[in-house]
Design a protein around this motif. Structure first.
Motif, PDB file in Angstrom:
ATOM      1  N   UNK A 145      16.887  41.714 -10.269  1.00 53.76           N
ATOM      2  CA  UNK A 145      16.506  42.302  -9.153  1.00 53.76           C
ATOM      3  C   UNK A 145      15.720  43.535  -9.051  1.00 53.76           C
ATOM      4  N   UNK A 146      16.255  44.515  -9.901  1.00 52.18           N
ATOM      5  CA  UNK A 146      15.723  45.842 -10.167  1.00 52.18           C
ATOM      6  C   UNK A 146      14.381  45.707 -10.777  1.00 52.18           C
ATOM      7  N   UNK A 147      14.471  44.780 -11.855  1.00 50.98           N
ATOM      8  CA  UNK A 147      13.012  44.523 -12.510  1.00 50.98           C
ATOM      9  C   UNK A 147      11.902  43.961 -11.228  1.00 50.98           C
ATOM     10  N   UNK A 148      12.495  43.081 -10.683  1.00 48.68           N
ATOM     11  CA  UNK A 148      11.838  42.501  -9.703  1.00 48.68           C
ATOM     12  C   UNK A 148      11.073  43.334  -8.596  1.00 48.68           C
ATOM     13  N   UNK A 149      11.961  44.122  -8.038  1.00 51.98           N
ATOM     14  CA  UNK A 149      11.644  45.384  -7.193  1.00 51.98           C
ATOM     15  C   UNK A 149      10.580  46.478  -7.893  1.00 51.98           C
ATOM     16  N   UNK A 150      10.986  46.617  -9.061  1.00 51.84           N
ATOM     17  CA  UNK A 150       9.991  47.672  -9.939  1.00 51.84           C
ATOM     18  C   UNK A 150       8.615  46.888  -9.878  1.00 51.84           C
ATOM     19  N   UNK A 151       8.678  45.573 -10.300  1.00 53.10           N
ATOM     20  CA  UNK A 151       7.324  44.847 -10.271  1.00 53.10           C
ATOM     21  C   UNK A 151       6.694  45.023  -9.210  1.00 53.10           C
ATOM     22  N   UNK A 152       7.185  44.560  -8.111  1.00 54.19           N
ATOM     23  CA  UNK A 152       6.668  44.246  -6.802  1.00 54.19           C
ATOM     24  C   UNK A 152       6.072  45.735  -6.216  1.00 54.19           C
ATOM     25  N   UNK A 153       7.001  46.674  -6.357  1.00 55.43           N
ATOM     26  CA  UNK A 153       6.391  48.132  -5.905  1.00 55.43           C
ATOM     27  C   UNK A 153       5.394  48.398  -6.877  1.00 55.43           C
TER      28      UNK A 153
END
Length: 481
Positions: free
Chosen positions: A44-52
């Motif tokens: 989730x953290x990686x996805x958030x960072x990627x999306x951001x």
């Protein structure tokens, strides 16, 4: 006597094997759940960072590639010298703001409406109040069109030049110069509002000619003492959309329009000329000096609209015309009126079985051949025109076709032989500001053609033909599919 220590005795656990297995399983499940939750959190953290990160990248790309807003052109228009006056009504100056001008349509439709509205102001002796080329009037900076972002409004000075947007008339003409709509708002906070419906009863027939409309509005406006007049935004257009497709209604105004400085002094903007000059080698030779014969009064000047010898320009519509041409056939449409001067070749005759939503098969094929010609159709027409007009050696295609189709057309034209250059709109190299006025660049190239083959159903073609006819170029150099 000391006793020896007792050895530990192994005692059987009171827990059953099943319970032990259950506890072990629970412990394993707990550890697995923790690992899953930890992994999910990391994902989730990686996805958030990627999306951001993607959002930040998209924002940067948008800021870098978003359409221009032409701020310097807006500022220049607002700084016109006629806006800097202590008494805007000195000498009896009067103004006309046509607030119901075209919006949401292409440049060809906008330009013809602009010219006719400006002629009403000129004939009535009022200063024409000009606005932007407008796609969307909701005050947004950008609009969506064909899945792309475009400027909602483009200042006219990025497209054209001349009296339509504040340029001078000929010497001795005392008609007040055009002013910007923002200036009009400032000096005329409470203008007289006129609705088209108020003027129509004075026109007589149900379908008056453009000349009758012009004469009626001229007389009506001259009868208004208020120097500030605005045509209501919610009223019908002064010249309806349909009049531009009705030869018998529009062309009676031609003797007035063709002699008017509104049209005769209409030119293209420096931005458009710059794009033309930068791309000229694609469609014409670039000699150090170009022969021309300007009028004596303009002897020191170079005519920027003299035809280029050897240049054949084609107007080939695709995109929306793939459906639009069939629609025109079903409703029995004719050529646009400025494509229907009696002196022009390749005249159109509407088939008897076209109209009312119906059209015969043969008539549909005729419409498609002349409205949406195929590559073989185009090649045949070009061959016929080259046979009729000597010296054609360069071809430029104004088109909204996709690049692959445009490339196929170029290859087919080159295959006919005898041509030095073949290029299309897709080959133009335009800067960020020129990109969104590309239709005007095409029109300038078309205006300067030795011979033009246009789409008779197109307002863009008809605007070019109108300009060529106003310059008294030979009518037979305006051809149609």
């Amino acid at each position: 006597m000391k006793q020896s220590p007792r050895l530990p005795v192994h005692r059987r656990s009171s827990a059953s094997p099943r319970r032990l297995r259950s506890r072990a399983g629970s412990l394993q499940q707990s550890l697995t759940l923790r690992r899953v939750l930890l992994g999910a959190g990391l994902v989730a953290a990686l996805v958030y960072l990627c999306v951001a990160g993607v959002k930040r990248w998209k924002k940067r790309e948008f800021e870098r590639n978003k359409p221009p807003l032409y701020e310097k052109y807006h500022h220049a228009e607002l700084a016109l010298p006629q806006h800097d006056t202590s008494d805007p009504f000195a000498g009896g100056k009067k103004y006309l703001w046509v607030n119901n001008h075209v919006s949401g349509l292409g440049w060809g439709n906008y330009l013809e409406d602009l010219i006719m509205n400006a002629q009403v102001a000129y004939s009535s002796g009022r200063s024409f109040v000009f606005d932007n080329f407008t796609w969307n009037r909701d005050n947004s900076e950008y609009s969506g069109w064909d899945s792309k972002l475009i400027p909602s409004q483009i200042p006219l000075s990025a497209l054209i030049s001349g009296p339509l947007l504040g340029g001078a008339f000929v010497q001795g003409d005392r008609t007040p110069l055009a002013v910007h709509q923002k200036y009009f708002e400032k000096i005329c906070p409470n203008p007289t509002i006129v609705k088209t419906e108020d003027v129509r009863p004075y026109m007589g027939p149900e379908h008056p000619t453009a000349l009758k409309i012009l004469q009626t509005w001229t007389e009506y406006l001259k009868g208004i003492d208020d120097p500030c007049v605005e045509v209501a935004r919610d009223s019908e257009r002064i010249f309806s959309f349909y009049i531009y497709g009705e030869k018998w209604r529009l062309l009676p105004v031609w003797p007035v329009l063709s002699a008017s400085p509104v049209l005769r002094l209409l030119g293209w903007a420096p931005l458009v000329h710059a794009a033309f000059a930068a791309n000229r080698a694609l469609f014409a030779p670039v000699p150090p000096l170009e022969p021309y014969a300007p009028p004596p009064a303009l002897a020191p000047l170079r005519d920027p609209y003299v035809p280029l010898p050897g240049l054949l320009v084609l107007h080939v519509r695709r995109g929306d015309y793939e459906d639009h041409c069939a629609h025109l056939a079903r409703w029995g449409a004719s050529f646009n009126a400025f494509n229907a001067f009696d002196a022009l070749p390749d005249a159109w005759e509407t088939p008897a079985d076209a109209g009312g939503g119906e059209v015969g098969e043969e008539s549909m094929r005729l419409y498609m051949r002349r409205c949406l010609p195929s590559i073989p159709d185009i090649v045949r027409k070009v061959a016929a025109v080259r046979a009729a007009h000597e010296g054609i050696r360069d071809v430029y295609v104004m088109t909204n076709a996709k690049a692959a189709w445009a490339d196929a057309l170029k290859a087919a034209l080159r295959g006919t032989g005898g041509l030095d250059r073949v290029a299309t709109s897709r080959d133009l190299v335009l800067d960020r500001e020129q990109k969104y006025v590309a239709q005007a660049v095409d029109m300038l190239i078309g205006q300067r053609a030795q011979v033009l083959i246009g789409n008779g159903f197109s307002s863009l073609t008809s605007d070019i033909v109108m300009m060529r006819m106003a310059r008294k170029l030979p009518p037979q150099t305006n051809r149609f599919w």
